[in-house]
Design an enzyme around this catalytic site. Structure first.
Site, PDB file in Angstrom:
ATOM      1  CB  SER A 230       4.386   6.382   1.447  1.00  0.00           C
ATOM      2  OG  SER A 230       3.881   5.261   2.158  1.00  0.00           O
ATOM      3  CB  THR A 231       4.544   4.221  -3.467  1.00  0.00           C
ATOM      4  OG1 THR A 231       4.288   5.355  -4.310  1.00  0.00           O
ATOM      5  CG2 THR A 231       4.436   2.953  -4.295  1.00  0.00           C
ATOM      6  N   GLY A 234       0.431   2.651   0.271  1.00  0.00           N
ATOM      7  CA  GLY A 234      -0.606   2.536  -0.741  1.00  0.00           C
ATOM      8  C   GLY A 234      -0.727   1.128  -1.296  1.00  0.00           C
ATOM      9  CD  GLU A 251      -2.044  12.989  -4.498  1.00  0.00           C
ATOM     10  OE1 GLU A 251      -0.883  13.202  -4.088  1.00  0.00           O
ATOM     11  OE2 GLU A 251      -3.003  13.736  -4.277  1.00  0.00           O
ATOM     12  CB  CYS A 285       2.536  13.971  -2.907  1.00  0.00           C
ATOM     13  SG  CYS A 285       1.074  14.962  -3.280  1.00  0.00           S
TER      14      CYS A 285
END
Length: 481
Positions: A230-231, A234, A251, A285
């Protein structure tokens, strides 16, 4: 019940004091896996083992590294039935999804095996008279790979394959949601003949994950970090890496749009969009989250898409659904919240919307618009929204109206026009007349904007996991002064 342990220096090991955590079925409470709960000390030992193995592994003939990776690809398929059984219990994956994962993992290992020739030195032009220039490509050192649960086999392999091919040693930090799957993947690759310490596996309890990851990133031997997830997480990984001046490849989350132009082949587009939206219950994703359709054909397209979604709701022979579970009751509740919010704000339910625990029907919402949560948030489940637009220009505007930029698709018979539209969409990968769930390890893959940076795949990955050294060479020392 499965038992999962860590792997350090080629040995299967428990955590200190035999600490462990339980991976439970979130719907029934049944213990699925009892897994080693490594702390920072054990994680550092894994990095030490990788550092100790680095000189011999990086000095191995490239052809020998290549052969071991190819053997690993073969072993994965030999043990696919075991992987299917474990992944079905730990993450609710269907056999179809796991077999697809294994095929992608095999392709990833074979592609990685083709990269071994990158570790070399080349003489280059440009030096002044009497001076020769050389560029030396060499492994970075120890690589930390952080793999997620949703494509557990393929993404664990992707986290380690290119780094090892390029002469690095690796610590794989597995997901707390599939510790046995990730341990099994690591052990299969080790069984292919990897020397002790080349690949190490770290398992930790959810409450320890932050400290374990920080200890690994801080370890002086760790030179690269790669993370898929997940962002939100991340950003945390990037902050840790920045504090220690470690380069990372991220990613992250996506909000993939499938743009259906007025001249699209509607039958083919409906099949491809349904695959993109519902394969692995939309827990990918690159899953299709938004379908952007020109108004002139919206009704006809949605009718076809409904047929494809409804087909997944029951096998005519058995009456059983052709889809699996979402990862948890919390995920199911969040998806229902997205649907309820959209319906309250004017969306229309086309099909689906029902669930039995963590089994959620493929769900289509029409008339999704700005202001609805599902318009902005990553869905990560078998729920997709249709946004109607006036024309192709508005379709591009909507496709770009997101913080994410991982992947997209464009459907249209006029290929030059579809290609022109595709170029305007701000994503790392775009597919014309194909599903957004598309992976080819020979191609560079990654995102823009909040979907991360760096690229897995192809030869672009060489830049991610190697260093380049400039060397000058003279026959005699310079005479200075």
């Amino acid at each position: 019940m499965f038992v999962a342990r860590g792997i350090v220096g080629g040995a299967s090991v428990s955590a200190l004091d035999e600490r462990s955590f339980e991976r439970r079925d979130m719907a029934t409470g049944t213990v699925l896996t009892q897994a080693a709960a490594f702390g920072a000390t054990e994680a550092e030992a894994a990095a030490d083992a990788a550092a100790g193995a680095f000189p011999a592994w990086s000095g191995l003939r490239p052809q020998e590294r290549s052969a071991l990776l190819l053997r690993g690809a073969d072993l994965l398929m030999e043990r696919v039935d075991s992987l299917c059984a474990i992944a079905h219990l730990e993450v609710g994956a269907t056999p179809e999804w796991v077999r697809f994962n294994v095929e992608v993992a095999q392709a990833t290992l074979r592609q990685a095996a083709s990269l071994v020739d990158a570790i070399r030195d080349d003489e280059v032009e440009g030096g002044p008279p009497g001076v020769r220039y050389r560029l030396i490509r060499r492994p970075a050192g120890v690589v930390l790979g952080l793999a997620p649960w949703n494509a557990a086999v393929a993404l664990a392999v992707r986290a380690v394959a290119a780094p090892m091919a390029l002469g690095n040693t690796v610590v794989l930090k597995g997901s707390e949601l599939c510790p046995k799957v990730h341990e099994t993947v690591a052990q299969i690759l080790i069984d292919a003949g990897l020397p002790d310490g080349v690949l190490n596996y770290v398992s930790s309890a959810p409450e320890d994950a932050h400290d374990v990851v920080e200890a690994l990133i801080a370890h002086p031997a760790v030179r690269r970090v790669n993370f898929t997830g997940s962002t939100r997480v991340g950003r945390q990984i990037a902050e840790m890496a920045a504090r220690h001046l470690k380069r990372c490849l991220l990613e992250l989350s996506g909000k993939a749009s499938s743009v259906v132009l007025a001249d699209a082949d509607l039958d083919g587009a409906a099949k491809a969009v349904a695959h993109g939206a519902f394969f692995n219950q939309g827990q990918v994703c690159m899953s299709t989250d938004r379908i952007i359709v020109e108004e002139s054909l919206a009704d006809s397209f949605i009718a076809r898409l409904k047929v494809e979604a409804d087909r997944l709701c029951g096998d005519p022979a058995t009456g059983q659904p052709l889809y699996g579970h979402v990862i948890s009751p919390e995920a199911a509740a969040r998806l229902h919240g997205l649907v309820d919010d959209a319906l309250a704000k004017g969306a229309v339910l086309v099909t689906g919307g029902k669930n039995a625990g963590t089994l959620i029907q493929p769900t289509i919402l029409d008339h999704v618009a700005y202001g609805m949560r599902i318009y902005e948030e990553e869905t990560f489940g078998p729920v997709v929204g249709v946004v109607r637009v006036a024309d192709a220009d508005e379709a591009v505007t909507v496709a770009n109206d997101t913080e994410y930029g991982l992947t997209a698709a464009v459907f249209g018979v006029d290929l030059p026009r579809a290609r022109q539209i595709a170029r305007r969409i701000e994503v790392g990968a775009v597919h014309i007349n194909g599903t957004t769930v598309c992976d080819d390890p020979t191609m560079p893959y990654g995102g823009v904007k909040a979907s991360g940076y760096g690229r897995f795949g192809g030869r672009a990955v060489i830049e991610e996991f190697t260093e380049i050294q400039w060397m000058t060479e003279r026959d005699l020392p310079d005479q200075v002064g």
